[in-house]
Design a protein around this motif. Structure first.
Motif, PDB file in Angstrom:
ATOM      1  N   ARG A   1      -6.795  -0.311 -10.154  1.00 32.20           N
ATOM      2  CA  ARG A   1      -7.676  -0.613  -9.013  1.00 32.20           C
ATOM      3  C   ARG A   1      -9.087  -0.164  -9.300  1.00 32.20           C
ATOM      4  O   ARG A   1      -9.296   0.781 -10.039  1.00 32.20           O
ATOM      5  CB  ARG A   1      -7.171   0.080  -7.743  1.00 32.20           C
ATOM      6  CG  ARG A   1      -5.851  -0.512  -7.237  1.00 32.20           C
ATOM      7  CD  ARG A   1      -5.354   0.266  -6.026  1.00 32.20           C
ATOM      8  NE  ARG A   1      -4.086  -0.283  -5.570  1.00 32.20           N
ATOM      9  CZ  ARG A   1      -3.333   0.306  -4.655  1.00 32.20           C
ATOM     10  NH1 ARG A   1      -3.715   1.450  -4.104  1.00 32.20           N
ATOM     11  NH2 ARG A   1      -2.197  -0.240  -4.286  1.00 32.20           N
TER      12      ARG A   1
ATOM     13  N   GLY B   1       0.794  -1.220   0.000  1.00 32.15           N
ATOM     14  CA  GLY B   1       0.000   0.000   0.000  1.00 32.15           C
ATOM     15  C   GLY B   1       0.825   1.266   0.000  1.00 32.15           C
ATOM     16  O   GLY B   1       0.287   2.365   0.230  1.00 32.15           O
TER      17      GLY B   1
ATOM     18  N   ASP C   1       2.403   3.419  -2.369  1.00 34.09           N
ATOM     19  CA  ASP C   1       2.584   3.771  -3.780  1.00 34.09           C
ATOM     20  C   ASP C   1       3.723   4.761  -3.993  1.00 34.09           C
ATOM     21  O   ASP C   1       4.403   4.715  -5.023  1.00 34.09           O
ATOM     22  CB  ASP C   1       1.281   4.318  -4.361  1.00 34.09           C
ATOM     23  CG  ASP C   1       0.225   3.227  -4.520  1.00 34.09           C
ATOM     24  OD1 ASP C   1       0.559   2.190  -5.118  1.00 34.09           O
ATOM     25  OD2 ASP C   1      -0.900   3.398  -4.032  1.00 34.09           O
TER      26      ASP C   1
END
Length: 513
Positions: free
Chosen positions: A513, A426, A428
């Motif tokens: 996503r 998580g 990025d």
């Protein structure tokens, strides 16, 4: 008739010196036949058997070489000839390293020969045997021990002041350095070693020195120079008629072509190497060839074909007790199984690879970089199973070592995988940093395959951060690179499967996503 035996022996020696291998074998064989007719005992024929074994080994007749070496050893012992016994033990040990038994079987022969050499005060023989033991321990993944053997050999050779003996010591030193990615040592060793071997006409050893000199431009992405050197090594190999080892050089060329994005050539060379290794029955080079071919096929998304080759390579490496090649096959086999959806098989292969990695010993501050593709495959499987921390702990030291040594391909592939780890965690922003680092290494190393993968990962991370415009630019660039790579392949099914996989990955990069 004794005069005829002497004449045939001298004729065989002369033919052997100019690599007229078949002619030399015929002379030696005729001399052995005459000795048999004379009723001579095994001690009289020991030296001729040793020469026949060396030539049979050179041309890839490995079962014949083993029989000849065993006859030479028996004859030397019957004659009480310690020097000839030493030579036969060393020759048999070298054969067992590369073919004809489990590699650990070679160690007692070499250690016994070393004891004889030390008792005789034969320093050149000591150096040669220490070199052999260094190579054995390198192939056992024990690089710290291998370096100690090579350092002993270098110290003895330096004190003796004989350049031929020094070349033997340098042979083991450069092998250890090549596996560790110790390019500083290689740049020191190789020019002098090649000079000595070339001037002295030691072509059998020269082929390995020239091949390993290709690692220097390979690390920098200077592919034309690397391929030229690997082809020179192959030319020397064929000049001496060393068919038993030719597969090594073909597979090395396949590695270079894959890395530069010439996948069609890489597959063709890999298949040629695999076929030749099988034809001569060399399990060592079957493990090596199948590992590199499987690597190429995995990059092309030809997963089923890759698994078949890697399974075969692992079987052969295990048969030869060659963990250096078993590791390469097992690591990538784990990834192949995972991509095929067989999680149980992937777990078994991953555990096997990690057991082998646990056995690796390296000098302080160094890493076994030459096999990084296997470690990265294991880490990719860990990541696919959600074990981000385990994957990062495996990859990070390799990337750091690659950046210290300047090995662009490893730095690019490892940084890219670290980017995947950061995305999975998580993070990025951290992923963007890793993918940019991978992209820079890919550009420095002229690595189109790594470049498209780095751009795909970077695009996904940027998109997630709201940078859709920059993300789309990387997707388009990656698509162009991938299409160019696919267009260069001849095999339609492989090319189409590769393009399909690439475009699916890029579609995900554009909308992750």
């Amino acid at each position: 008739m004794q005069e005829a035996v002497g004449y045939l022996r001298r004729a065989g020696d002369a033919a052997s010196e100019v690599y007229a291998n078949q002619e030399a074998l015929e002379h030696y064989s005729e001399a052995l036949k005459l000795l048999s007719e004379l009723g001579a005992g095994p001690e009289a024929a020991a030296g001729l058997h040793l020469q026949c074994g060396r030539l049979s080994f050179r041309v890839g007749r490995l079962p014949e070489a083993r029989s000849a070496y065993l006859a030479a050893l028996a004859g030397a012992r019957a004659a009480g000839d310690s020097r000839l016994e030493l030579q036969a033990l060393e020759a048999l040990g070298l054969l067992l390293i590369m073919w004809g038994g489990r590699m650990t079987d070679a160690i007692p022969h070499l250690e016994e020969a070393l004891r004889i050499a030390e008792a005789l005060g034969d320093v050149p023989a000591e150096v040669s045997l220490l070199n052999r033991l260094s190579i054995v321990y390198s192939n056992r993944l024990r690089f710290a021990e291998a370096r100690r053997y090579s350092e002993r050999a270098m110290a003895l050779a330096g004190a003796l002041g004989d350049e031929q003996v020094l070349a033997k010591a340098m042979d083991g030193s450069k092998t250890v350095a090549a596996h560790l990615g110790d390019f500083a040592s290689l740049r020191t060793i190789l020019p002098r070693l090649e000079d000595i071997l070339t001037r002295r006409g030691e072509l059998w050893y020269l082929q390995w020195a020239v091949a390993e000199s290709s690692f220097l431009p390979m690390a920098d992405g200077l592919w034309d120079g690397a391929i030229e050197l690997a082809e020179q090594a192959l030319t020397v190999n064929r000049r001496v008629g060393d068919r038993g080892n030719e597969a090594y050089f073909l597979a090395l060329l396949g590695w270079l072509q894959r890395a530069r994005g010439e996948y069609g050539s890489a597959v063709a060379l890999g298949e040629a190497a695999s076929g030749l290794a099988a034809a001569v029955g060399n399990s060592w080079w079957m493990g090596w060839s199948e590992a590199l071919l499987g690597w190429t096929l995995l990059e092309l998304n030809a997963v089923d074909d890759a698994i078949a080759h890697l399974q075969r390579g692992l079987r052969e490496a295990d048969e030869a007790d060659a963990p250096l090649y078993a590791l390469r096959c097992a690591g990538q086999l784990a990834l192949g199984y995972r991509l095929a959806g067989d999680r149980a098989a992937a777990l078994a292969a991953r555990e096997r690879a990690e057991q082998l990695l646990d056995d690796v010993s390296t000098p302080p501050g160094m890493a076994f970089l030459h096999q990084t593709h296997a470690s990265l495959a294991v880490a990719a499987v860990r990541l696919a199973d959600g074990e981000v921390d385990r994957a990062e702990r495996l990859v990070s030291p390799l990337v750091a070592a690659a950046e210290r040594s300047g090995w662009a391909e490893i730095a690019a592939a490892g940084s890219r995988l670290l980017g995947d780890c950061r995305r999975a965690a998580g993070d990025d922003e951290g992923a963007v940093r890793e993918f940019r680092r991978a992209l820079a290494a890919a550009a420095r190393g002229a690595l189109p395959g790594e470049e498209w993968r780095a751009r795909a990962g970077l695009a996904a991370a940027l998109f997630a951060l709201g940078e859709a415009g920059e993300s789309e630019g990387h997707v388009q660039s990656a698509r162009q690179i991938a299409d160019r790579l696919a267009a260069g392949m001849e095999a339609g099914t492989v090319r189409d499967g590769f393009r399909e996989a690439v475009h699916a990955a890029l579609a995900l990069s554009a909308h992750p996503r």
